[in-house]
Design a protein around this motif. Structure first.
Motif, PDB file in Angstrom:
ATOM      1  N   THR A   8      49.878 -22.508  21.764  1.00 57.76           N
ATOM      2  CA  THR A   8      51.236 -22.442  21.186  1.00 57.76           C
ATOM      3  C   THR A   8      52.310 -22.104  22.219  1.00 57.76           C
ATOM      4  O   THR A   8      53.462 -21.893  21.860  1.00 57.76           O
ATOM      5  CB  THR A   8      51.276 -21.353  20.097  1.00 57.76           C
ATOM      6  OG1 THR A   8      50.799 -20.125  20.688  1.00 57.76           O
ATOM      7  CG2 THR A   8      50.439 -21.711  18.891  1.00 57.76           C
ATOM      8  N   MET A  10      54.538 -22.606  26.035  1.00 56.18           N
ATOM      9  CA  MET A  10      55.561 -23.599  26.384  1.00 56.18           C
ATOM     10  C   MET A  10      54.958 -24.979  26.625  1.00 56.18           C
ATOM     11  O   MET A  10      55.595 -25.996  26.357  1.00 56.18           O
ATOM     12  CB  MET A  10      56.410 -23.137  27.574  1.00 56.18           C
ATOM     13  CG  MET A  10      55.689 -22.972  28.864  1.00 56.18           C
ATOM     14  SD  MET A  10      56.857 -22.617  30.205  1.00 56.18           S
ATOM     15  CE  MET A  10      57.116 -20.872  29.972  1.00 56.18           C
ATOM     16  N   VAL A  11      53.701 -25.026  27.091  1.00 57.23           N
ATOM     17  CA  VAL A  11      53.071 -26.328  27.338  1.00 57.23           C
ATOM     18  C   VAL A  11      52.693 -26.999  26.011  1.00 57.23           C
ATOM     19  O   VAL A  11      52.995 -28.181  25.793  1.00 57.23           O
ATOM     20  CB  VAL A  11      51.832 -26.169  28.244  1.00 57.23           C
ATOM     21  CG1 VAL A  11      51.126 -27.503  28.421  1.00 57.23           C
ATOM     22  CG2 VAL A  11      52.230 -25.607  29.598  1.00 57.23           C
ATOM     23  N   THR A  30      46.255 -22.239  16.944  1.00 53.95           N
ATOM     24  CA  THR A  30      46.506 -20.855  17.333  1.00 53.95           C
ATOM     25  C   THR A  30      45.378 -19.986  16.769  1.00 53.95           C
ATOM     26  O   THR A  30      44.579 -20.465  15.973  1.00 53.95           O
ATOM     27  CB  THR A  30      47.894 -20.415  16.781  1.00 53.95           C
ATOM     28  OG1 THR A  30      48.220 -19.135  17.279  1.00 53.95           O
ATOM     29  CG2 THR A  30      47.915 -20.373  15.254  1.00 53.95           C
ATOM     30  N   ARG A  31      45.329 -18.701  17.185  1.00 58.42           N
ATOM     31  CA  ARG A  31      44.279 -17.828  16.631  1.00 58.42           C
ATOM     32  C   ARG A  31      44.550 -17.483  15.181  1.00 58.42           C
ATOM     33  O   ARG A  31      43.665 -17.489  14.344  1.00 58.42           O
ATOM     34  CB  ARG A  31      44.193 -16.516  17.433  1.00 58.42           C
ATOM     35  CG  ARG A  31      43.463 -16.622  18.719  1.00 58.42           C
ATOM     36  CD  ARG A  31      43.655 -15.391  19.562  1.00 58.42           C
ATOM     37  NE  ARG A  31      44.997 -15.334  20.134  1.00 58.42           N
ATOM     38  CZ  ARG A  31      45.425 -14.444  21.015  1.00 58.42           C
ATOM     39  NH1 ARG A  31      44.603 -13.507  21.424  1.00 58.42           N
ATOM     40  NH2 ARG A  31      46.650 -14.467  21.494  1.00 58.42           N
ATOM     41  N   THR A  79      45.872 -23.805  26.730  1.00 58.45           N
ATOM     42  CA  THR A  79      45.713 -22.355  26.590  1.00 58.45           C
ATOM     43  C   THR A  79      45.620 -21.722  27.970  1.00 58.45           C
ATOM     44  O   THR A  79      45.303 -22.389  28.965  1.00 58.45           O
ATOM     45  CB  THR A  79      44.439 -22.002  25.794  1.00 58.45           C
ATOM     46  OG1 THR A  79      43.304 -22.523  26.475  1.00 58.45           O
ATOM     47  CG2 THR A  79      44.517 -22.568  24.389  1.00 58.45           C
ATOM     48  N   ASN A 106      45.125 -23.850  33.811  1.00 57.24           N
ATOM     49  CA  ASN A 106      44.836 -23.377  35.165  1.00 57.24           C
ATOM     50  C   ASN A 106      44.162 -22.010  35.083  1.00 57.24           C
ATOM     51  O   ASN A 106      44.577 -21.168  34.281  1.00 57.24           O
ATOM     52  CB  ASN A 106      46.135 -23.249  35.978  1.00 57.24           C
ATOM     53  CG  ASN A 106      46.649 -24.617  36.383  1.00 57.24           C
ATOM     54  OD1 ASN A 106      45.946 -25.399  37.009  1.00 57.24           O
ATOM     55  ND2 ASN A 106      47.880 -24.921  35.999  1.00 57.24           N
ATOM     56  N   THR A 146      52.155 -29.473  37.163  1.00 57.51           N
ATOM     57  CA  THR A 146      53.512 -29.880  36.803  1.00 57.51           C
ATOM     58  C   THR A 146      54.080 -28.941  35.758  1.00 57.51           C
ATOM     59  O   THR A 146      53.394 -28.603  34.804  1.00 57.51           O
ATOM     60  CB  THR A 146      53.434 -31.318  36.215  1.00 57.51           C
ATOM     61  OG1 THR A 146      52.915 -32.164  37.212  1.00 57.51           O
ATOM     62  CG2 THR A 146      54.750 -31.834  35.753  1.00 57.51           C
ATOM     63  N   ALA A 148      56.022 -27.569  32.506  1.00 56.79           N
ATOM     64  CA  ALA A 148      55.980 -28.106  31.141  1.00 56.79           C
ATOM     65  C   ALA A 148      57.128 -29.087  30.866  1.00 56.79           C
ATOM     66  O   ALA A 148      56.923 -30.129  30.236  1.00 56.79           O
ATOM     67  CB  ALA A 148      56.015 -26.957  30.134  1.00 56.79           C
TER      68      ALA A 148
HETATM   69  N1  LIG Z   1      53.857 -23.109  31.773  1.00 56.02           N
HETATM   70  C1  LIG Z   1      53.816 -24.232  32.480  1.00 56.02           C
HETATM   71  O1  LIG Z   1      54.858 -24.871  32.770  1.00 56.02           O
HETATM   72  C2  LIG Z   1      52.472 -24.775  32.911  1.00 56.02           C
HETATM   73  C3  LIG Z   1      52.420 -25.866  33.775  1.00 56.02           C
HETATM   74  C4  LIG Z   1      51.169 -26.412  34.129  1.00 56.02           C
HETATM   75  C5  LIG Z   1      50.010 -25.861  33.596  1.00 56.02           C
HETATM   76  N2  LIG Z   1      50.092 -24.763  32.767  1.00 56.02           N
HETATM   77  C6  LIG Z   1      48.865 -24.220  32.213  1.00 56.02           C
HETATM   78  O2  LIG Z   1      48.882 -24.552  30.817  1.00 56.02           O
HETATM   79  C7  LIG Z   1      48.238 -23.522  30.069  1.00 56.02           C
HETATM   80  C8  LIG Z   1      49.184 -23.073  28.953  1.00 56.02           C
HETATM   81  O3  LIG Z   1      50.296 -22.425  29.512  1.00 56.02           O
HETATM   82  P1  LIG Z   1      51.444 -21.810  28.568  1.00 56.02           P
HETATM   83  O4  LIG Z   1      52.381 -21.109  29.479  1.00 56.02           O
HETATM   84  O5  LIG Z   1      51.960 -22.854  27.653  1.00 56.02           O
HETATM   85  O6  LIG Z   1      50.690 -20.826  27.604  1.00 56.02           O
HETATM   86  P2  LIG Z   1      49.811 -19.483  27.852  1.00 56.02           P
HETATM   87  O7  LIG Z   1      50.663 -18.316  27.561  1.00 56.02           O
HETATM   88  O8  LIG Z   1      49.113 -19.543  29.165  1.00 56.02           O
HETATM   89  O9  LIG Z   1      48.705 -19.652  26.691  1.00 56.02           O
HETATM   90  C9  LIG Z   1      49.082 -19.582  25.356  1.00 56.02           C
HETATM   91  C10 LIG Z   1      47.894 -19.805  24.456  1.00 56.02           C
HETATM   92  O10 LIG Z   1      46.770 -19.021  24.887  1.00 56.02           O
HETATM   93  C11 LIG Z   1      46.199 -18.399  23.732  1.00 56.02           C
HETATM   94  N3  LIG Z   1      45.584 -17.103  24.075  1.00 56.02           N
HETATM   95  C12 LIG Z   1      46.102 -16.128  24.850  1.00 56.02           C
HETATM   96  N4  LIG Z   1      45.233 -15.073  24.892  1.00 56.02           N
HETATM   97  C13 LIG Z   1      44.176 -15.412  24.123  1.00 56.02           C
HETATM   98  C14 LIG Z   1      42.959 -14.775  23.793  1.00 56.02           C
HETATM   99  N5  LIG Z   1      42.648 -13.557  24.251  1.00 56.02           N
HETATM  100  N6  LIG Z   1      42.090 -15.437  22.999  1.00 56.02           N
HETATM  101  C15 LIG Z   1      42.380 -16.671  22.522  1.00 56.02           C
HETATM  102  N7  LIG Z   1      43.524 -17.336  22.798  1.00 56.02           N
HETATM  103  C16 LIG Z   1      44.405 -16.712  23.588  1.00 56.02           C
HETATM  104  C17 LIG Z   1      47.377 -18.162  22.803  1.00 56.02           C
HETATM  105  O11 LIG Z   1      46.875 -18.089  21.479  1.00 56.02           O
HETATM  106  P3  LIG Z   1      47.818 -17.707  20.229  1.00 56.02           P
HETATM  107  O12 LIG Z   1      48.529 -18.972  19.871  1.00 56.02           O
HETATM  108  O13 LIG Z   1      46.849 -17.272  19.206  1.00 56.02           O
HETATM  109  O14 LIG Z   1      48.753 -16.623  20.687  1.00 56.02           O
HETATM  110  C18 LIG Z   1      48.236 -19.394  23.025  1.00 56.02           C
HETATM  111  O15 LIG Z   1      47.904 -20.434  22.136  1.00 56.02           O
HETATM  112  C19 LIG Z   1      47.869 -22.430  31.064  1.00 56.02           C
HETATM  113  O16 LIG Z   1      46.526 -22.559  31.436  1.00 56.02           O
HETATM  114  C20 LIG Z   1      48.787 -22.705  32.260  1.00 56.02           C
HETATM  115  O17 LIG Z   1      48.240 -22.267  33.494  1.00 56.02           O
HETATM  116  C21 LIG Z   1      51.290 -24.211  32.437  1.00 56.02           C
END
Ligand SMILES: NC(=O)c1ccc[n+]([C@@H]2O[C@H](COP(=O)([O-])OP(=O)(O)OC[C@H]3O[C@@H](n4cnc5c(N)ncnc54)[C@H](OP(=O)(O)O)[C@@H]3O)[C@@H](O)[C@H]2O)c1
Length: 228
Positions: A8, A10-11, A30-31, A79, A106, A146, A148
């Motif tokens: 859930t 930003m990605v 989501t959880r 996630t 990542n 990249t 989001a």
């Molecule tokens: N941000 C960027 O621009 C970007 C760019 C490239 C790659 N990425 C990669 O994309 C992925 C997502 O990034 P993000 O910034 O959008 O989100 P994030 O904050 O890394 O992950 C959010 C998600 O992780 C789940 N989560 C967190 N702790 C948890 C736990 N203990 N057990 C189960 N689920 C858990 C959350 O669940 P709930 O919905 O239940 O809270 C949520 O759905 C990451 O691996 C990041 O490295 C990010």
């Protein structure tokens, strides 16, 4: 197409919103559905709560990880990499089946501070760990180098003149993911297919450089461009 997005953040929001705009049916996982919708405070990264985004995207559904995985004919893992395996276990092997999973995550480990280290690297990668744990899944690593915003709007940096990496074991799955990337606006001439999923070691190990460039530019709006 019915697409399930695990995550859930930003990605998940960026990809889910874009896919919905393109006419796909999207369910985000989501959880705890009620708990996620009930949050009213900004995230630690300063983003509005998921509920605010949901109001602007009424066509996107929110469900448990298991229900989102069951819904999708194709899935995205968006996630936090430290919990991705846990989330995929919650999603359930039966619901994952032999679907395509685009792995955007990542393995960033902030437990020893910022900048983060990688929880797995060199001789293994998160992409491979996911593929090994769920051998029937067709894991395609893509978009993880990249930001989001750029993922779904590649022209927002250098008018789209930059590179993207993908890898995975299944050639047909990579073709399907490339079609989706083209629909996001990616020029497929700039999408470099590195080969099988072991190449996720390379694309994940770019992240230590990515986070330092973010520190240097104080902005995530940059891209890698490979020239020969
Ligand atoms: N941000 C960027 O621009 C970007 C760019 C490239 C790659 N990425 C990669 O994309 C992925 C997502 O990034 P993000 O910034 O959008 O989100 P994030 O904050 O890394 O992950 C959010 C998600 O992780 C789940 N989560 C967190 N702790 C948890 C736990 N203990 N057990 C189960 N689920 C858990 C959350 O669940 P709930 O919905 O239940 O809270 C949520 O759905 C990451 O691996 C990041 O490295 C990010």
């Amino acid at each position: 197409m019915n697409i399930g997005i695990l995550g859930t953040g930003m990605v998940g929001q960026a990809i889910g919103g874009k896919l919905s705009e393109l006419g796909h049916n999207v369910t985000i996982g989501t959880r705890d559905v009620a708990g996620t919708l009930a949050k009213t405070e900004r995230t630690p990264m300063g983003m509005p709560p998921y509920s605010a985004w949901q109001k602007e995207h009424p066509n996107v559904l929110l469900a448990t990880f298991a229900d989102a995985a069951a819904f999708g004919e194709l899935l995205f893992n968006c996630t936090s990499g430290m919990v991705s395996l846990e989330v995929l276990k919650l999603a359930g092997e039966k619901n994952l089946g032999s679907k395509i999973l685009v792995d955007v995550s990542n393995p960033l480990d902030v437990s020893k501070g910022i900048p983060p280290s990688l929880s797995v690297c060199n001789t293994d990668s998160l992409g491979e760990l996911i593929q090994r744990t769920f051998p029937a899944l067709k894991v395609v690593k893509a978009l993880n180098t990249t930001n989001a915003t750029v993922m779904v709007n590649p022209r927002s940096v250098a008018n789209g003149d930059h590179s993207l990496f993908i890898c995975g074991n299944d050639v047909e799955a990579k073709r399907a993911v490339k079609d989706l990337l083209a629909s996001f606006g990616w020029n497929l001439d700039h999408v470099l297919d590195l080969g099988d999923i072991t190449n996720a070691r390379g694309t994940e190990m770019i992240l230590p450089l990515w986070v330092r460039l973010y520190g240097l530019f104080q902005s995530p709006m940059f891209q890698f461009k490979i020239v020969r």
